[in-house]
Write an enzyme that holds these catalytic residues in place. Structure first.
Site: not given
Ligand code: SF4
Length: 222
Positions: A104-105, A187, A213
């Site tokens: 995701c990151c 987030c 991240c």
């Protein structure tokens, strides 16, 4: 002189040293860029950078999963500092990884910034990280070699109290979540408020081994 008066002087000295570091960075790297996630550190650094003469570009990565408060803070910062240019990057593609998943990151943060930096090729980036924020940041230097460019970290010596005091004194547009215990704000799906005694980044990626991240850590991730 009283202890509070001495402490106030210490803060002024720290502020003066930080302004001098940023001025040095601006002279040495005229194409310097800033990035910010609009945490407390980031907002303090924007204010100091503008005071030091920064008139360049401030880059924000919109992962499309930020808190609304973070986006409003970004907009408030843009209004307060018309001297700088705010650039918002967004991830590519119609289908993004689920929030918190392994890549995701990488997709939402790292690749948009990497693509941007490859096109822009700055000689230096200004970063708002401080040593107190976590064990992995405790060894930060003011200047780091990131391979293709240099990272300048003017806030390495700042404590949380220094940042809060400066933000209040300068009436900065701090993300309101900060004052609700979100001491490091990423987030929305992968950030929680910090509990008493935890380090300021303990609310990030709870239950995962991950602590950064990938933008600023690892094998020159960016
Ligand atoms: S911080 Fe969480 S939601 Fe945001 S990009 Fe990284 S893993 Fe995804």
């Amino acid at each position: 002189m009283s202890v509070p008066a001495l402490e106030a002087l210490e803060k002024r000295v720290l502020e003066a040293k930080t302004l001098e570091t940023i001025r040095w960075a601006l002279e040495t790297y005229p194409d310097l860029l800033m990035t910010s996630g609009f945490n407390l550190n980031g907002t303090v650094l924007v204010d100091l950078a503008v005071r030091a003469g920064f008139r360049g570009e401030l880059v924000f990565i919109d992962t499309l999963s930020h808190f609304p408060e973070t986006l409003r803070t970004r907009d408030d910062v843009a209004v307060r500092y018309p001297e700088i240019t705010l650039t918002t990057l967004t991830p590519e593609g119609d289908t993004l990884p689920a929030c918190g998943s392994a890549d995701c990151c990488t997709v939402r943060k790292v690749l948009p910034l990497r693509t941007f930096l490859e096109a822009r090729q700055p000689s230096a980036l200004l970063s708002a990280r401080s040593r107190f924020q976590s064990e992995t940041r405790a060894i930060l230097n003011t200047v780091e070699d990131a391979g293709d460019y240099v990272k300048v970290n003017p806030l390495v010596e700042w404590s949380q109290a220094d940042l809060e005091d400066y933000a209040k004194r300068r009436e900065l547009p701090v993300n309101p979540l900060y004052w609700q215990g979100f001491l490091s704000i990423g987030c929305a799906p992968t950030t929680r408020a910090v509990r008493g005694g935890e380090d300021v980044r303990a609310g990030r990626w709870e239950g995962q081994e991950k602590t950064e991240c990938g933008l600023w850590w690892g094998d020159k991730a960016i």
